[in-house]
Design an enzyme around this catalytic site. Structure first.
Site, PDB file in Angstrom:
ATOM      1  N   ASN A 147     -57.778-106.193 -51.626  1.00  0.00           N
ATOM      2  CA  ASN A 147     -58.962-105.741 -50.895  1.00  0.00           C
ATOM      3  C   ASN A 147     -59.196-104.241 -50.957  1.00  0.00           C
ATOM      4  O   ASN A 147     -59.971-103.697 -50.179  1.00  0.00           O
ATOM      5  CB  ASN A 147     -58.863-106.179 -49.437  1.00  0.00           C
ATOM      6  CG  ASN A 147     -59.054-107.681 -49.289  1.00  0.00           C
ATOM      7  OD1 ASN A 147     -59.685-108.316 -50.144  1.00  0.00           O
ATOM      8  ND2 ASN A 147     -58.502-108.254 -48.243  1.00  0.00           N
ATOM      9  N   ASN A 170     -57.122-112.342 -46.789  1.00  0.00           N
ATOM     10  CA  ASN A 170     -57.539-111.997 -45.438  1.00  0.00           C
ATOM     11  C   ASN A 170     -59.026-112.182 -45.153  1.00  0.00           C
ATOM     12  O   ASN A 170     -59.636-111.343 -44.486  1.00  0.00           O
ATOM     13  CB  ASN A 170     -57.096-110.577 -45.096  1.00  0.00           C
ATOM     14  CG  ASN A 170     -56.523-110.529 -43.692  1.00  0.00           C
ATOM     15  OD1 ASN A 170     -56.424-111.557 -43.011  1.00  0.00           O
ATOM     16  ND2 ASN A 170     -56.172-109.344 -43.249  1.00  0.00           N
ATOM     17  N   SER A 279     -46.173-107.575 -49.337  1.00  0.00           N
ATOM     18  CA  SER A 279     -47.566-107.607 -48.900  1.00  0.00           C
ATOM     19  C   SER A 279     -48.167-108.954 -49.281  1.00  0.00           C
ATOM     20  O   SER A 279     -47.614-109.679 -50.118  1.00  0.00           O
ATOM     21  CB  SER A 279     -48.351-106.492 -49.588  1.00  0.00           C
ATOM     22  OG  SER A 279     -48.474-106.791 -50.963  1.00  0.00           O
ATOM     23  N   THR A 280     -49.297-109.288 -48.667  1.00  0.00           N
ATOM     24  CA  THR A 280     -49.962-110.548 -49.012  1.00  0.00           C
ATOM     25  C   THR A 280     -50.263-110.594 -50.508  1.00  0.00           C
ATOM     26  O   THR A 280     -50.081-111.630 -51.149  1.00  0.00           O
ATOM     27  CB  THR A 280     -51.267-110.706 -48.219  1.00  0.00           C
ATOM     28  OG1 THR A 280     -50.963-110.605 -46.822  1.00  0.00           O
ATOM     29  CG2 THR A 280     -51.918-112.042 -48.489  1.00  0.00           C
ATOM     30  N   TRP A 301     -54.702-101.158 -55.172  1.00  0.00           N
ATOM     31  CA  TRP A 301     -54.665 -99.708 -55.362  1.00  0.00           C
ATOM     32  C   TRP A 301     -54.231 -99.051 -54.059  1.00  0.00           C
ATOM     33  O   TRP A 301     -55.062 -98.657 -53.243  1.00  0.00           O
ATOM     34  CB  TRP A 301     -56.038 -99.179 -55.808  1.00  0.00           C
ATOM     35  CG  TRP A 301     -55.992 -97.715 -56.138  1.00  0.00           C
ATOM     36  CD1 TRP A 301     -56.384 -96.681 -55.343  1.00  0.00           C
ATOM     37  CD2 TRP A 301     -55.499 -97.115 -57.338  1.00  0.00           C
ATOM     38  NE1 TRP A 301     -56.155 -95.480 -55.959  1.00  0.00           N
ATOM     39  CE2 TRP A 301     -55.611 -95.713 -57.191  1.00  0.00           C
ATOM     40  CE3 TRP A 301     -54.936 -97.616 -58.519  1.00  0.00           C
ATOM     41  CZ2 TRP A 301     -55.209 -94.816 -58.187  1.00  0.00           C
ATOM     42  CZ3 TRP A 301     -54.542 -96.723 -59.511  1.00  0.00           C
ATOM     43  CH2 TRP A 301     -54.691 -95.346 -59.339  1.00  0.00           C
ATOM     44  N   HIS A 331     -44.846-102.617 -45.101  1.00  0.00           N
ATOM     45  CA  HIS A 331     -44.934-102.877 -46.539  1.00  0.00           C
ATOM     46  C   HIS A 331     -44.601-101.625 -47.342  1.00  0.00           C
ATOM     47  O   HIS A 331     -44.665-100.518 -46.845  1.00  0.00           O
ATOM     48  CB  HIS A 331     -46.342-103.328 -46.907  1.00  0.00           C
ATOM     49  CG  HIS A 331     -46.785-104.540 -46.163  1.00  0.00           C
ATOM     50  ND1 HIS A 331     -46.074-105.722 -46.175  1.00  0.00           N
ATOM     51  CD2 HIS A 331     -47.846-104.757 -45.371  1.00  0.00           C
ATOM     52  CE1 HIS A 331     -46.697-106.609 -45.424  1.00  0.00           C
ATOM     53  NE2 HIS A 331     -47.774-106.047 -44.922  1.00  0.00           N
TER      54      HIS A 331
END
Ligand SMILES: *[C@@H]1O[C@H](CO)[C@@H](O)[C@H](O)[C@H]1NC(C)=O
Ligand SMILES: *[C@@H]1O[C@H](CO)[C@@H](O)[C@H](O)[C@H]1NC(C)=O
Ligand SMILES: *[C@@H]1O[C@H](CO)[C@@H](O)[C@H](O)[C@H]1NC(C)=O
Ligand SMILES: *[C@@H]1O[C@H](CO)[C@@H](O)[C@H](O)[C@H]1NC(C)=O
Ligand SMILES: *[C@@H]1O[C@H](CO)[C@@H](O)[C@H](O)[C@H]1NC(C)=O
Length: 359
Positions: A147, A170, A279-280, A301, A331
């Protein structure tokens, strides 16, 4: 031999056993990952990152510049990685618990907060899938879409949508950003906290309405809710479950297995990538290796600036700020990114952080 001596011996052995057992218990609690590593002697050099390369805010983006030009998949490496990951988790199973694993009223311990518990409600139980929503699903190419604001102005929408399977994170909004992020989504994650952050905690009817409309857009794809990670979101998860049932929404709900995060962390630790909590995005990549022959990443990024020094938003769709290099953060996204970039260079995945070529 006098009986007293015998008792002594038995007693000593029992004490030794008790000490041993106690050690065992604290080991399983604290170092589950370390044990996983002990069971798997992978060739860790495959993914080795030069650990003396310091990752810091300064000069980060420049360091991580890379090219998608001339990128080629290395299919034998992809197969090796899939095989290695399968020693830690089978995403086909670990992607979701299934109905038969629990009954309503069962109490489970949160994955990242073992002292707290959750009661499996009737609604939650009724939304657990009968079988894994990813059972026997295989794809030639997949997109995993992070995202990051790096997607803004990328024009990557069409390219992302052209993949056979699109994974998103998410419950990110799509329609207003379609040109840059695309519209299709076959699998989307939703942290319980998104209800508070993006839907006003369902304080009024219009928030709920907006949420129901967003879920209706999913049109039968997988909605993946990490409901068993930490305490705090259970009320939100219950509200979501209620809305799905009441409105008969067409989504395929999935709730990650209790072992998934530890197994994923264990895999990366074995490869000397010491992430506190994946992280997801990294979870999704790791799971996708099971289903996808070619994985393309977009919207990853974890830096506040792009390679030209221009500001980049944490999320393409909101104003949330994030301290990428804070030790307080759960994270380690810059480290994850560095790893993904190395995998890109080896042809294991394709990481796009630039504009997409227009057809
Ligand atoms: C690791 O990086 C350091 C400095 O960046 C360099 O001096 C060293 O040769 C590298 N080691 C390997 C094995 O690439
Ligand atoms: C592809 O990966 C395999 C396995 O890691 C490696 O042996 C081979 O040299 C790689 N091929 C290319 C063209 O990089
Ligand atoms: C969970 O269920 C048990 C037994 O059904 C009950 O005693 C307990 O109060 C429940 N806990 C919560 C937090 O709802
Ligand atoms: C509902 O809450 C949102 C913010 O969460 C607000 O923008 C909106 O005006 C509210 N609507 C009503 C009808 O109160
Ligand atoms: C919803 O999914 C069905 C079956 O997968 C498909 O036929 C239909 O076109 C989709 N609708 C929309 C609005 O995407």
């Amino acid at each position: 031999m006098r009986p007293a001596r015998k008792w002594w011996t038995i007693c000593t052995i029992s004490i030794l056993l008790i000490v041993y057992k106690t050690k065992e218990i604290s080991r399983t609690e604290e170092h589950q990952e370390a044990q996983l590593i002990g069971n798997a002697d992978l060739s860790s050099t495959r993914l080795m990152v030069n650990s003396s390369d310091k990752i810091s805010g300064r000069g980060g983006p420049a360091l991580f510049q890379h090219s998608v030009e001339g990128w080629k998949i290395n299919s034998s490496l992809v197969l090796e990685i899939r095989k290695d990951i399968l020693r830690f988790l089978d995403a086909e199973k670990d992607v979701s618990v299934v109905k038969s694993s629990f009954k309503p009223g069962d109490v489970i311990h949160y994955v990242l907060d073992r002292r707290r518990t959750l009661n499996i409600s009737h609604n939650l139980h009724s939304l657990l899938p009968e079988v894994s929503p990813m059972k026997n699903r295989r794809f030639k190419t997949c997109a995993v879409v992070g995202n990051s604001g790096i997607l803004l102005d990328s024009g990557c929408g069409n390219e992302i949508d052209s993949h056979d399977f699109v994974i998103r994170c998410n419950l990110a909004p799509l329609s207003e950003f379609a040109e840059d992020v695309g519209m299709s989504s076959d699998f989307i994650t939703m942290n319980p906290s998104v209800i508070q952050r993006a839907y006003g905690g369902f304080k009024n009817e219009s928030d709920r309405e907006k949420f129901v409309q967003r879920l209706a857009m999913l049109n039968g794809s997988v909605l993946w809710i990490p409901a068993f990670m930490v305490k705090g979101g259970e009320k939100h998860v219950e509200w979501v479950n209620e809305l799905i049932l009441k409105n008969k929404l067409k989504v395929r709900t999935a709730y990650p297995s209790l072992r998934l995060v530890h197994a994923v962390r264990g895999y990366w630790l074995t490869n000397k990538i010491n992430i506190k909590r994946p992280s997801t995005g990294l979870l999704m990549y790791t799971m996708a290796t099971r289903f996808c022959d070619e994985i393309h990443l977009y919207g990853f990024w974890p830096f506040p600036k792009d390679s030209h020094g221009k500001s980049v938003k944490y999320h393409y769709y909101d104003e949330l700020k994030y301290r990428y290099f804070s030790n307080a953060s759960p994270h380690r996204m810059p480290l994850e990114f560095k790893t993904l970039k190395m995998l890109h260079n080896k042809g294991a995945l394709k990481l796009t952080t630039s504009k997409c070529a227009q057809p």
